[in-house]
Design a protein around this motif. Structure first.
Motif, PDB file in Angstrom:
ATOM      1  N   TRP A 184     -11.920 -16.177   6.141  1.00 40.40           N
ATOM      2  CA  TRP A 184     -11.378 -14.897   6.589  1.00 40.40           C
ATOM      3  C   TRP A 184     -10.276 -15.059   7.626  1.00 40.40           C
ATOM      4  O   TRP A 184     -10.297 -15.983   8.446  1.00 40.40           O
ATOM      5  N   GLY A 185      -9.332 -14.102   7.598  1.00 44.46           N
ATOM      6  CA  GLY A 185      -8.390 -13.962   8.683  1.00 44.46           C
ATOM      7  C   GLY A 185      -9.007 -13.110   9.789  1.00 44.46           C
ATOM      8  O   GLY A 185     -10.156 -12.690   9.703  1.00 44.46           O
ATOM      9  N   GLN A 186      -8.202 -12.841  10.817  1.00 43.90           N
ATOM     10  CA  GLN A 186      -8.719 -12.112  11.968  1.00 43.90           C
ATOM     11  C   GLN A 186      -8.648 -10.603  11.776  1.00 43.90           C
ATOM     12  O   GLN A 186      -9.268  -9.843  12.537  1.00 43.90           O
ATOM     13  N   GLY A 187      -7.899 -10.137  10.791  1.00 42.59           N
ATOM     14  CA  GLY A 187      -7.808  -8.720  10.497  1.00 42.59           C
ATOM     15  C   GLY A 187      -6.602  -8.061  11.141  1.00 42.59           C
ATOM     16  O   GLY A 187      -6.089  -8.512  12.169  1.00 42.59           O
TER      17      GLY A 187
ATOM     18  N   MET B 148       0.844  -1.188   0.000  1.00 41.87           N
ATOM     19  CA  MET B 148       0.000   0.000   0.000  1.00 41.87           C
ATOM     20  C   MET B 148       0.882   1.240   0.000  1.00 41.87           C
ATOM     21  O   MET B 148       1.640   1.466   0.952  1.00 41.87           O
ATOM     22  N   ASN B 149       0.799   2.007  -1.056  1.00 45.07           N
ATOM     23  CA  ASN B 149       1.572   3.239  -1.203  1.00 45.07           C
ATOM     24  C   ASN B 149       0.645   4.441  -1.245  1.00 45.07           C
ATOM     25  O   ASN B 149      -0.557   4.308  -1.476  1.00 45.07           O
ATOM     26  N   SER B 150       1.214   5.605  -1.048  1.00 46.98           N
ATOM     27  CA  SER B 150       0.451   6.860  -1.096  1.00 46.98           C
ATOM     28  C   SER B 150      -0.812   6.765  -0.241  1.00 46.98           C
ATOM     29  O   SER B 150      -1.908   7.125  -0.684  1.00 46.98           O
ATOM     30  N   LEU B 151      -0.638   6.297   0.959  1.00 50.21           N
ATOM     31  CA  LEU B 151      -1.785   6.064   1.829  1.00 50.21           C
ATOM     32  C   LEU B 151      -2.484   7.364   2.201  1.00 50.21           C
ATOM     33  O   LEU B 151      -1.843   8.416   2.357  1.00 50.21           O
ATOM     34  N   LYS B 152      -3.798   7.268   2.334  1.00 47.74           N
ATOM     35  CA  LYS B 152      -4.645   8.413   2.670  1.00 47.74           C
ATOM     36  C   LYS B 152      -5.379   8.119   3.975  1.00 47.74           C
ATOM     37  O   LYS B 152      -5.605   6.951   4.320  1.00 47.74           O
ATOM     38  N   PRO B 153      -5.798   9.151   4.686  1.00 48.22           N
ATOM     39  CA  PRO B 153      -6.572   8.919   5.916  1.00 48.22           C
ATOM     40  C   PRO B 153      -7.802   8.049   5.683  1.00 48.22           C
ATOM     41  O   PRO B 153      -8.177   7.252   6.561  1.00 48.22           O
ATOM     42  N   GLU B 154      -8.404   8.142   4.517  1.00 51.24           N
ATOM     43  CA  GLU B 154      -9.595   7.337   4.234  1.00 51.24           C
ATOM     44  C   GLU B 154      -9.266   5.858   4.008  1.00 51.24           C
ATOM     45  O   GLU B 154     -10.179   5.037   3.862  1.00 51.24           O
ATOM     46  N   ASP B 155      -7.989   5.498   3.976  1.00 49.23           N
ATOM     47  CA  ASP B 155      -7.604   4.086   3.918  1.00 49.23           C
ATOM     48  C   ASP B 155      -7.611   3.439   5.307  1.00 49.23           C
ATOM     49  O   ASP B 155      -7.415   2.226   5.422  1.00 49.23           O
ATOM     50  N   THR B 156      -7.814   4.240   6.329  1.00 49.89           N
ATOM     51  CA  THR B 156      -7.856   3.715   7.686  1.00 49.89           C
ATOM     52  C   THR B 156      -8.987   2.705   7.839  1.00 49.89           C
ATOM     53  O   THR B 156     -10.137   2.993   7.523  1.00 49.89           O
ATOM     54  N   ALA B 157      -8.630   1.500   8.299  1.00 49.07           N
ATOM     55  CA  ALA B 157      -9.611   0.418   8.416  1.00 49.07           C
ATOM     56  C   ALA B 157      -8.927  -0.808   9.002  1.00 49.07           C
ATOM     57  O   ALA B 157      -7.696  -0.854   9.112  1.00 49.07           O
ATOM     58  N   VAL B 158      -9.741  -1.780   9.347  1.00 50.95           N
ATOM     59  CA  VAL B 158      -9.216  -3.114   9.611  1.00 50.95           C
ATOM     60  C   VAL B 158      -9.168  -3.842   8.269  1.00 50.95           C
ATOM     61  O   VAL B 158     -10.174  -3.885   7.548  1.00 50.95           O
ATOM     62  N   TYR B 159      -8.007  -4.383   7.949  1.00 49.38           N
ATOM     63  CA  TYR B 159      -7.816  -5.080   6.681  1.00 49.38           C
ATOM     64  C   TYR B 159      -7.854  -6.586   6.922  1.00 49.38           C
ATOM     65  O   TYR B 159      -7.160  -7.106   7.808  1.00 49.38           O
ATOM     66  N   TYR B 160      -8.651  -7.261   6.099  1.00 47.46           N
ATOM     67  CA  TYR B 160      -8.846  -8.693   6.231  1.00 47.46           C
ATOM     68  C   TYR B 160      -8.326  -9.411   4.991  1.00 47.46           C
ATOM     69  O   TYR B 160      -8.623  -9.023   3.862  1.00 47.46           O
ATOM     70  N   CYS B 161      -7.592 -10.469   5.224  1.00 44.71           N
ATOM     71  CA  CYS B 161      -7.201 -11.387   4.168  1.00 44.71           C
ATOM     72  C   CYS B 161      -8.311 -12.409   3.993  1.00 44.71           C
ATOM     73  O   CYS B 161      -8.976 -12.789   4.979  1.00 44.71           O
TER      74      CYS B 161
END
Length: 124
Positions: free
Chosen positions: A114-117, A83-96
């Motif tokens: 799902w993973g646990q995040g 993840m490059n050029s990250l923005k505040p709106e990318d804030t989240a729990v990311y799940y595989c």
């Protein structure tokens, strides 16, 4: 069943980069389409990216195209999200996630495991 464990989340400033990893175990990793999803507070979980079993095809949400890159290493049973050029709106729990049957472009209707995040926080 496949078991998934994410790592690599954290706090980063806007414009910065992070690489998420997802280690898989269980049934044959290379037979699964792998994906990343995210869920921000108060919002529904949304598709971010997916990659075919061979790595030859990738799919991205419009909001991350050109900034995020999904890849996989079948020899290590691992999928990555750069993840490059990250923005505040990318804030989240990311799940595989993993699915044996993927319908492009976002896997809607697929049965995902799902993973646990992992939390990603982008400060402004």
């Amino acid at each position: 069943q496949v078991q998934l464990v994410e790592s690599g989340g954290g706090l980063v400033q806007a414009g910065g980069s992070l690489r998420l990893s997802c280690a898989a175990s269980g049934r044959t990793f290379s037979s699964y389409v792998m994906g990343w999803f995210r869920q921000a507070p108060g919002k529904e979980r949304e598709f971010v990216a997916a990659i075919s079993w061979s790595g030859g095809s990738t799919y991205y949400a419009d909001s991350v195209k050109g900034r995020f890159t999904i890849s996989r290493d079948n020899s290590k049973n691992t999928v990555y999200l750069q993840m490059n050029s990250l923005k505040p709106e990318d804030t989240a729990v990311y799940y595989c996630a993993a699915t044996p049957h993927f319908v492009p472009p976002t896997g809607l209707g697929a049965r995902w495991s799902w993973g646990q995040g992992t939390q990603v926080t982008v400060s402004s």
